[in-house]
Design an enzyme around this catalytic site. Structure first.
Site, PDB file in Angstrom:
ATOM      1  N   GLU A  52       0.819  -1.217   0.000  1.00 61.75           N
ATOM      2  CA  GLU A  52       0.000   0.000   0.000  1.00 61.75           C
ATOM      3  C   GLU A  52       0.851   1.266   0.000  1.00 61.75           C
ATOM      4  O   GLU A  52       0.579   2.195  -0.753  1.00 61.75           O
ATOM      5  CB  GLU A  52      -0.935   0.016   1.217  1.00 61.75           C
ATOM      6  CG  GLU A  52      -2.122  -0.897   1.077  1.00 61.75           C
ATOM      7  CD  GLU A  52      -3.092  -0.489  -0.021  1.00 61.75           C
ATOM      8  OE1 GLU A  52      -3.276   0.715  -0.270  1.00 61.75           O
ATOM      9  OE2 GLU A  52      -3.665  -1.391  -0.653  1.00 61.75           O
ATOM     10  N   ASP A  69      -6.238   8.612  -0.089  1.00 59.07           N
ATOM     11  CA  ASP A  69      -5.785   7.502   0.739  1.00 59.07           C
ATOM     12  C   ASP A  69      -4.648   8.002   1.626  1.00 59.07           C
ATOM     13  O   ASP A  69      -3.748   8.696   1.141  1.00 59.07           O
ATOM     14  CB  ASP A  69      -5.311   6.336  -0.126  1.00 59.07           C
ATOM     15  CG  ASP A  69      -6.434   5.751  -0.967  1.00 59.07           C
ATOM     16  OD1 ASP A  69      -7.602   5.828  -0.551  1.00 59.07           O
ATOM     17  OD2 ASP A  69      -6.142   5.217  -2.049  1.00 59.07           O
TER      18      ASP A  69
END
Length: 144
Positions: A52, A69
């Site tokens: 990620e 994000d």
């Protein structure tokens, strides 16, 4: 003069973000209760966080869906945290900026809520790069 400005900007960029090591991440996640959380071994969380964010605690990026994000788990502002995104749900009840903290507490607590509700498949990277793979290498030699 230009060289001094460039060096100052580079120094500020380094100070604003931190990339943790694999073992730092593993130890922090273990200390905050992720080892075995919802039946997933610690390596799952370390692997997923790598894919990620590359373990960058202050990473922020535009989301493919909506919002942004945030942090080591790249938690989305439309659903999970509050950054002013229109119609954001803030299910973790946390400002997105708190997910950029090096102590990872807010990030881990929010990730726990996500895993409880949706499992690790909530992260496409976990399913693509970690699910069903040998994950012990992610915590090897980390004394966890």
């Amino acid at each position: 003069m230009k060289l001094v400005i460039v060096l100052c900007v580079m120094f500020l960029a380094v100070c604003e973000s931190r990339t943790m090591s694999r073992c730092e991440v593993a130890r922090a996640f273990k200390a905050q209760g992720l080892d075995g959380f919802e039946g997933f071994a610690l390596g799952n969380y370390v692997c997923m966080a790598f894919w990620e964010s590359k373990w960058k605690t202050h990473k922020v990026r535009e989301s493919d869906d909506s919002g942004k994000d945030y942090g080591i788990f790249q938690i989305n502002s439309f659903k999970w945290c509050q950054d002013g995104t229109a119609n954001g749900q803030n299910l973790c009840r946390v400002p997105c900026g708190d997910l950029l903290n090096d102590n990872l507490q807010a990030s881990v607590e929010c990730a726990k809520l996500i895993v409880k509700r949706e499992g690790l498949k909530a992260w496409d990277t976990w399913d693509k790069y970690c699910n069903g793979r040998k994950l012990s290498r992610w915590v090897k030699s980390c004394d966890v």
